[in-house]
Write a protein that holds these residues in place. Structure first.
Motif, PDB file in Angstrom:
ATOM      1  N   SER A  22       6.902   9.558  -4.310  1.00 12.88           N
ATOM      2  CA  SER A  22       5.986   8.742  -5.114  1.00 12.88           C
ATOM      3  C   SER A  22       5.259   7.759  -4.203  1.00 12.88           C
ATOM      4  O   SER A  22       5.825   7.268  -3.227  1.00 12.88           O
ATOM      5  CB  SER A  22       6.764   7.974  -6.180  1.00 12.88           C
ATOM      6  OG  SER A  22       7.390   8.857  -7.079  1.00 12.88           O
ATOM      7  N   PRO A  23       3.989   7.455  -4.535  1.00 14.26           N
ATOM      8  CA  PRO A  23       3.219   6.550  -3.664  1.00 14.26           C
ATOM      9  C   PRO A  23       3.712   5.107  -3.714  1.00 14.26           C
ATOM     10  O   PRO A  23       4.187   4.630  -4.741  1.00 14.26           O
ATOM     11  CB  PRO A  23       1.794   6.666  -4.206  1.00 14.26           C
ATOM     12  CG  PRO A  23       1.915   7.229  -5.573  1.00 14.26           C
ATOM     13  CD  PRO A  23       3.206   7.977  -5.639  1.00 14.26           C
ATOM     14  N   GLY A  27      -1.452   1.001  -2.931  1.00 13.05           N
ATOM     15  CA  GLY A  27      -2.426   2.031  -2.598  1.00 13.05           C
ATOM     16  C   GLY A  27      -2.765   2.143  -1.128  1.00 13.05           C
ATOM     17  O   GLY A  27      -3.838   2.610  -0.758  1.00 13.05           O
ATOM     18  N   HIS A  28      -1.859   1.739  -0.243  1.00  6.07           N
ATOM     19  CA  HIS A  28      -2.114   1.796   1.196  1.00  6.07           C
ATOM     20  C   HIS A  28      -1.681   3.121   1.814  1.00  6.07           C
ATOM     21  O   HIS A  28      -1.891   3.339   3.002  1.00  6.07           O
ATOM     22  CB  HIS A  28      -1.381   0.658   1.925  1.00  6.07           C
ATOM     23  CG  HIS A  28      -1.718  -0.701   1.394  1.00  6.07           C
ATOM     24  ND1 HIS A  28      -2.932  -1.304   1.587  1.00  6.07           N
ATOM     25  CD2 HIS A  28      -0.988  -1.561   0.645  1.00  6.07           C
ATOM     26  CE1 HIS A  28      -2.940  -2.479   0.990  1.00  6.07           C
ATOM     27  NE2 HIS A  28      -1.772  -2.659   0.412  1.00  6.07           N
ATOM     28  N   GLY A  29      -1.024   3.979   1.028  1.00  5.33           N
ATOM     29  CA  GLY A  29      -0.553   5.260   1.553  1.00  5.33           C
ATOM     30  C   GLY A  29       0.681   5.144   2.429  1.00  5.33           C
ATOM     31  O   GLY A  29       0.997   6.048   3.192  1.00  5.33           O
ATOM     32  N   ASN A  30       1.382   4.021   2.329  1.00  7.59           N
ATOM     33  CA  ASN A  30       2.584   3.820   3.147  1.00  7.59           C
ATOM     34  C   ASN A  30       3.747   4.645   2.630  1.00  7.59           C
ATOM     35  O   ASN A  30       3.879   4.882   1.437  1.00  7.59           O
ATOM     36  CB  ASN A  30       2.972   2.339   3.171  1.00  7.59           C
ATOM     37  CG  ASN A  30       1.935   1.487   3.845  1.00  7.59           C
ATOM     38  OD1 ASN A  30       1.270   1.929   4.774  1.00  7.59           O
ATOM     39  ND2 ASN A  30       1.776   0.265   3.389  1.00  7.59           N
ATOM     40  N   GLU A  31       4.618   5.038   3.544  1.00  7.48           N
ATOM     41  CA  GLU A  31       5.808   5.805   3.208  1.00  7.48           C
ATOM     42  C   GLU A  31       6.834   4.902   2.521  1.00  7.48           C
ATOM     43  O   GLU A  31       6.997   3.745   2.900  1.00  7.48           O
ATOM     44  CB  GLU A  31       6.401   6.381   4.496  1.00  7.48           C
ATOM     45  CG  GLU A  31       7.665   7.149   4.296  1.00  7.48           C
ATOM     46  CD  GLU A  31       8.204   7.698   5.608  1.00  7.48           C
ATOM     47  OE1 GLU A  31       8.186   8.914   5.763  1.00  7.48           O
ATOM     48  OE2 GLU A  31       8.629   6.882   6.461  1.00  7.48           O
ATOM     49  N   SER A  45       8.842  -0.143   1.433  1.00  8.97           N
ATOM     50  CA  SER A  45       7.634   0.416   2.050  1.00  8.97           C
ATOM     51  C   SER A  45       6.961  -0.715   2.812  1.00  8.97           C
ATOM     52  O   SER A  45       7.107  -1.890   2.470  1.00  8.97           O
ATOM     53  CB  SER A  45       6.678   0.998   0.997  1.00  8.97           C
ATOM     54  OG  SER A  45       6.223   0.004   0.098  1.00  8.97           O
ATOM     55  N   SER A  47       4.208  -3.231   3.800  1.00  2.55           N
ATOM     56  CA  SER A  47       3.312  -3.918   2.881  1.00  2.55           C
ATOM     57  C   SER A  47       2.773  -5.167   3.546  1.00  2.55           C
ATOM     58  O   SER A  47       3.487  -5.825   4.307  1.00  2.55           O
ATOM     59  CB  SER A  47       4.093  -4.327   1.623  1.00  2.55           C
ATOM     60  OG  SER A  47       3.336  -5.192   0.811  1.00  2.55           O
ATOM     61  N   GLU A  57      -1.436  -0.660 -12.476  1.00  4.02           N
ATOM     62  CA  GLU A  57      -1.322   0.174 -11.271  1.00  4.02           C
ATOM     63  C   GLU A  57      -0.122  -0.244 -10.414  1.00  4.02           C
ATOM     64  O   GLU A  57       0.666   0.592  -9.976  1.00  4.02           O
ATOM     65  CB  GLU A  57      -2.614   0.084 -10.459  1.00  4.02           C
ATOM     66  CG  GLU A  57      -2.589   0.913  -9.200  1.00  4.02           C
ATOM     67  CD  GLU A  57      -3.874   0.777  -8.387  1.00  4.02           C
ATOM     68  OE1 GLU A  57      -3.877   1.297  -7.254  1.00  4.02           O
ATOM     69  OE2 GLU A  57      -4.848   0.161  -8.850  1.00  4.02           O
ATOM     70  N   ALA A  61       3.502   1.790 -10.026  1.00  8.12           N
ATOM     71  CA  ALA A  61       3.921   2.258  -8.701  1.00  8.12           C
ATOM     72  C   ALA A  61       5.373   1.860  -8.454  1.00  8.12           C
ATOM     73  O   ALA A  61       6.190   2.676  -7.999  1.00  8.12           O
ATOM     74  CB  ALA A  61       3.016   1.689  -7.613  1.00  8.12           C
TER      75      ALA A  61
END
Length: 107
Positions: A22-23, A27-31, A45, A47, A57, A61
């Motif tokens: 899951s993202p 919305g930074h695309g971090n793992e 993650s 941040s 949103e 997440a």
């Protein structure tokens, strides 16, 4: 607040480095991954050190990560919006391992 840190989603019972599909929040695309100490892990993650708005949103997440982990693990959720920062040369993920997981392990 500024700089790089680690967003904390929850603590799970696991001695492995966990990864989520899951993202991450923001919305930074971090793992999203778990950092372990003995038989527990903090799921985090990368941040920015920021205050996340309580938007649909962002809260979704956070919730999606918890739901994904609940399928296979017992979780201890962490309140929405917790971001650990680096301090005194110690990266945020190491601070979480030392100051949260190790220091409060017996709890």
């Amino acid at each position: 607040m500024s700089g790089e840190g680690s967003y904390i989603y929850c603590i799970i019972g696991s001695d492995k480095e966990t990864k989520c599909v899951s993202p991450a929040i923001g919305g930074h695309g971090n793992e999203v991954c778990g950092i372990a100490y003995q038989d527990i892990a903090a799921v985090i993650s990368a941040s920015p050190v920021t205050k996340y708005s309580i938007s649909r949103e962002n809260t979704m997440a956070h919730q999606k990560i918890l739901e994904e982990l609940m399928k296979d693990s017992t979780i201890l959720p962490v309140r929405f919006g917790n971001v650990a920062s680096a301090k005194n040369g110690m990266p945020a993920d190491e601070r979480i391992r030392e100051e949260v997981l190790k220091a409060r392990y017996d709890e």
